[in-house]
Motif scaffolding. Structure first.
Motif, mmCIF file in Angstrom:
data_model
loop_
_atom_site.group_PDB
_atom_site.id
_atom_site.type_symbol
_atom_site.label_atom_id
_atom_site.label_comp_id
_atom_site.label_asym_id
_atom_site.label_seq_id
_atom_site.Cartn_x
_atom_site.Cartn_y
_atom_site.Cartn_z
ATOM 1 N N SER A 233 0.816 -1.216 0.000
ATOM 2 C CA SER A 233 0.000 0.000 0.000
ATOM 3 C C SER A 233 0.851 1.268 0.000
ATOM 4 O O SER A 233 0.349 2.356 -0.297
ATOM 5 C CB SER A 233 -0.946 0.002 1.212
ATOM 6 N N LEU A 234 2.138 1.143 0.319
ATOM 7 C CA LEU A 234 3.031 2.302 0.325
ATOM 8 C C LEU A 234 3.626 2.573 -1.053
ATOM 9 O O LEU A 234 4.370 3.551 -1.215
ATOM 10 C CB LEU A 234 4.157 2.100 1.337
ATOM 11 N N LEU A 235 3.327 1.706 -2.037
ATOM 12 C CA LEU A 235 3.850 1.874 -3.390
ATOM 13 C C LEU A 235 2.767 2.421 -4.311
ATOM 14 O O LEU A 235 1.573 2.193 -4.099
ATOM 15 C CB LEU A 235 4.362 0.538 -3.940
ATOM 16 N N HIS A 236 3.205 3.110 -5.355
ATOM 17 C CA HIS A 236 2.251 3.564 -6.370
ATOM 18 C C HIS A 236 1.741 2.386 -7.186
ATOM 19 O O HIS A 236 0.552 2.271 -7.489
ATOM 20 C CB HIS A 236 2.919 4.588 -7.290
ATOM 21 N N ASN A 237 2.616 1.497 -7.557
ATOM 22 C CA ASN A 237 2.246 0.239 -8.199
ATOM 23 C C ASN A 237 3.343 -0.778 -7.915
ATOM 24 O O ASN A 237 4.498 -0.412 -7.651
ATOM 25 C CB ASN A 237 2.036 0.411 -9.704
ATOM 26 N N GLY A 238 2.985 -2.075 -7.957
ATOM 27 C CA GLY A 238 3.981 -3.089 -7.647
ATOM 28 C C GLY A 238 3.377 -4.465 -7.542
ATOM 29 O O GLY A 238 2.204 -4.695 -7.842
ATOM 30 N N ALA A 239 4.221 -5.408 -7.097
ATOM 31 C CA ALA A 239 3.811 -6.802 -6.963
ATOM 32 C C ALA A 239 4.351 -7.369 -5.664
ATOM 33 O O ALA A 239 5.484 -7.069 -5.249
ATOM 34 C CB ALA A 239 4.318 -7.619 -8.154
ATOM 35 N N ALA B 65 13.117 2.570 2.696
ATOM 36 C CA ALA B 65 13.538 2.473 4.095
ATOM 37 C C ALA B 65 12.332 2.244 5.000
ATOM 38 O O ALA B 65 12.393 1.463 5.955
ATOM 39 C CB ALA B 65 14.275 3.742 4.497
ATOM 40 N N ARG B 66 11.216 2.913 4.732
ATOM 41 C CA ARG B 66 10.015 2.732 5.554
ATOM 42 C C ARG B 66 9.487 1.317 5.449
ATOM 43 O O ARG B 66 9.080 0.698 6.444
ATOM 44 C CB ARG B 66 8.944 3.738 5.144
ATOM 45 N N ILE B 67 9.487 0.756 4.233
ATOM 46 C CA ILE B 67 8.997 -0.611 4.042
ATOM 47 C C ILE B 67 9.923 -1.614 4.714
ATOM 48 O O ILE B 67 9.458 -2.586 5.330
ATOM 49 C CB ILE B 67 8.852 -0.897 2.534
#
Length: 632
Positions: A418-424, A445-447
């Motif tokens: 949820s912290l990414l704009h898009n991803g897998a 770093a946060r993830i």
């Protein structure tokens, strides 16, 4: 022929009288001149050059305007030292008493979590109740009114300063603002460097051009929880997924150890608060060097827990030796968890898997295995809350042979996604793998910190996150500095010229003014000073007037092109700011110019205000102790 006795006597008498009159007149003139010179010298020696002296026979008449009665009396005394006081005629006057100067009006406003306080001196005609009501609309009823009033006219620039101070306060939940006629000083705290830059630009644009502003907005060090460091080494070299340090010295030591271990590419090591031990840099450098000795793998430090995961195929003897040395060298507060993955066997059928993808449009698809119905409902509800209920498609199945911590790993992965704009996201029993794109430079770093905290010790995860600059909104305004550079670039190739000796823009400069108008139309409400400059030919006063007229002429030209100019000002500087030699024609041509300069905030020094002093007096010992703890 002899004259009669009577005529001869009369003639002698007339000649004698004439000679006596001439001698008396000459004597009187000498006395007058001597008296006047003596009195004037005495007055000059006493500093009374404002007094005029005129002799009239034996009389000495003093005229002029004294600044006060004492000065007038002192002048009479000085004159009486040279001539008899009875001969001194006092025709001097005393200047009328000037009105008392108005006091310096100012208001200091402090806003924090406890509410708003305002202290200062304001004009009696100021609508005090309306001012307090505006403050209450910002922060409820928690407004402390400590203002005094004085019955003097509202000075020029006071209304602009106070209105701007209140406008700025609506954007700043924690700030100190000092407003005085024509000047506003703002000291505030921003949550991040990006927020600091946004606030500075926003506040600068909002200020009237006639108002001087001083901005001191700081972005304090963030509190990092958990305090995280993650370093990986693979075939391409080393890289940081996350890096935290308590100060610059610690950061430099950690980065130096990483470079020795093959650090490649760019990196970001955040300096912040929350370090679990002063020996954090020592533990970090020892861990990175240990990983380098093993060869490949990852080391993750979350607060005082260190997880070292070697690459598959690492020699067991080397792994045991390096881990043993690291355990003995680490500071006591740190705990090490070392993992040597088992080699894959030919019979491996592949681990169970849960996967989620998030498209750039925000669509989320979840597939794979979950432990039971409760876990599936939990994952579905969490995803809809995080990504939007209309954006989530769930296609998971139930499997009973999953690890006990499977739901925790799935939810932690979804929160990280949820912290990414898009991803897998891919979750397996041995790994949580996350890849994608973020618009936040600190997202990686946060993830890393999030997964370290959620997954616990000795649990591996893999991150492949790319930072991209967020796209600017279609209606966003360009940076003011960029606007200033564009204006200078236009004038570098096509200078604004005027008719000789006048403020009329030359015909061949109309296109240049049009280009400048288009740039300013795109830039929006920036604070611009249109500066007029001349060469040194002619009288200085005339040059000043001409430069002011030319600057005002350009402002009028922009208004005629329907450019909003409420945040612009026109100022003539005459010949006072040359950029070339006025002794040559080429230099004089360069000095005859129009410049567009941003009106930038003034740097302000931190100083304790009356409001802060008042708060310091009422601060309790417990408050002081808490403040000291926060600063450490």
């Amino acid at each position: 022929m002899r004259l009669p006795y009577f005529l001869a006597a009369s003639l002698i008498f007339l000649v004698s009288a004439s000679l006596s009159l001439v001698a008396a007149g000459y004597a009187v003139t000498k006395v007058e001149e001597a008296s006047e010179l003596a009195v004037r010298r005495a007055l000059d020696l006493k500093g009374h050059d404002w007094a005029e002296v005129e002799s009239d026979g034996l009389r000495v008449v003093l005229t002029g305007i004294a600044i006060d009665e004492a000065t007038r009396f002192n002048a009479l005394t000085a004159a009486g030292t040279e001539v008899d006081t009875s001969r001194v005629i006092d025709d001097m006057q005393v200047a009328p008493t000037r009105q008392l100067a108005a006091p310096r009006f100012s208001a200091e406003i402090l806003r924090n979590d406890s509410g708003i306080s305002i202290i200062g001196l304001i004009p009696a005609s100021q609508d005090r109740s309306e001012l307090i009501e505006r403050l209450r609309r910002m922060d409820g009823d928690t407004v402390s009114d400590l203002m005094e009033t004085a019955d003097y006219p509202i000075p020029e620039g006071w209304d602009d300063a106070l209105n701007y101070a209140l406008e700025a306060l609506t954007r700043l939940p924690r700030a100190k603002i000092s407003a005085s006629p024509g000047l506003v000083k703002i000291t505030a705290i921003a949550d991040s460097l990006r927020e600091k830059e946004r606030l500075e630009q926003s506040l600068t644009r909002a200020a009237p051009p006639s108002l001087r502003i001083g901005l001191s907005i700081s972005a304090p060090r963030p509190v990092i929880t958990p305090f995280t460091l993650r370093y990986l080494i693979d075939a391409n070299g080393g890289q940081f997924d996350a890096c935290s340090a308590q100060n610059e010295k610690a950061r430099d030591a950690i980065v130096a150890a990483a470079k020795e271990a093959g650090l490649a590419g760019s990196f970001n090591c955040t300096i912040g608060l929350g370090v679990p031990s002063p020996r954090w840099p020592e533990a970090a450098t020892l861990s990175i060097r240990a990983l380098s000795k093993i060869g490949q793998g990852s080391v993750t430090i979350s607060d005082a827990d260190i997880t070292l995961v070697a690459a598959q195929g690492t020699e067991a003897g080397v792994f045991d030796r390096v881990v043993g040395e690291l355990e003995n060298a680490l500071p006591e507060v740190f705990a090490l968890h070392a993992v040597l993955p088992k080699p894959e066997t030919a019979e491996s059928t592949g681990p169970p898997e849960f996967s989620t993808t998030r498209s750039p449009e925000g669509l989320v698809q979840m597939r794979g295995r979950l432990s039971n119905e409760t876990s599936r409902d939990m994952a579905d509800s969490f995803a809809r809350a995080a990504f939007g209920s209309e954006q989530v498609y769930t296609a998971t199945r139930i499997a009973s042979d999953l690890p006990a911590d499977w739901p925790v790993r799935v939810l932690a992965g979804l929160e990280a996604l949820s912290l990414l704009h898009n991803g897998a996201l891919t979750v397996t029993p041995d790994d949580v793998s996350l890849s994608g794109v973020s618009y936040d430079p600190d997202a990686k770093a946060r993830i890393a910190g999030l997964l370290s905290e959620k997954l616990g010790d000795a649990k591996g995860f893999t991150l492949s996150i790319t930072y991209q600059e967020p796209p600017k909104p279609a209606d966003s305004l360009p940076d003011p500095e960029l606007c200033e550079d564009q204006l200078a670039e236009v004038q570098a190739s096509s200078k604004i010229a005027f008719e000789p000796g006048s403020a009329t823009v030359a015909a061949d400069s109309r296109d240049t003014v049009n280009q400048i108008a288009e740039i300013l139309r795109e830039c929006g409400p920036i604070r611009i000073e249109i500066q007029g400059h001349t060469d040194s030919q002619g009288r200085e006063e005339m040059n000043q007037q001409l430069s002011q007229a030319r600057a005002q002429s350009i402002l009028n030209e922009l208004r005629g092109r329907r450019i909003p100019t409420s945040s612009y000002s026109a100022v003539g500087y005459g010949e006072t700011q040359p950029i070339a030699d006025n002794d040559t024609e080429a230099g004089r041509e360069e000095n005859r110019r129009i410049e567009f300069r941003l009106i930038r905030p003034e740097p302000i020094a931190n100083s304790e205000t009356g409001l802060e002093a008042l708060e310091a007096e009422t601060e309790t010992p417990e408050d002081a102790a808490d403040t000291g703890a926060e600063d450490q």
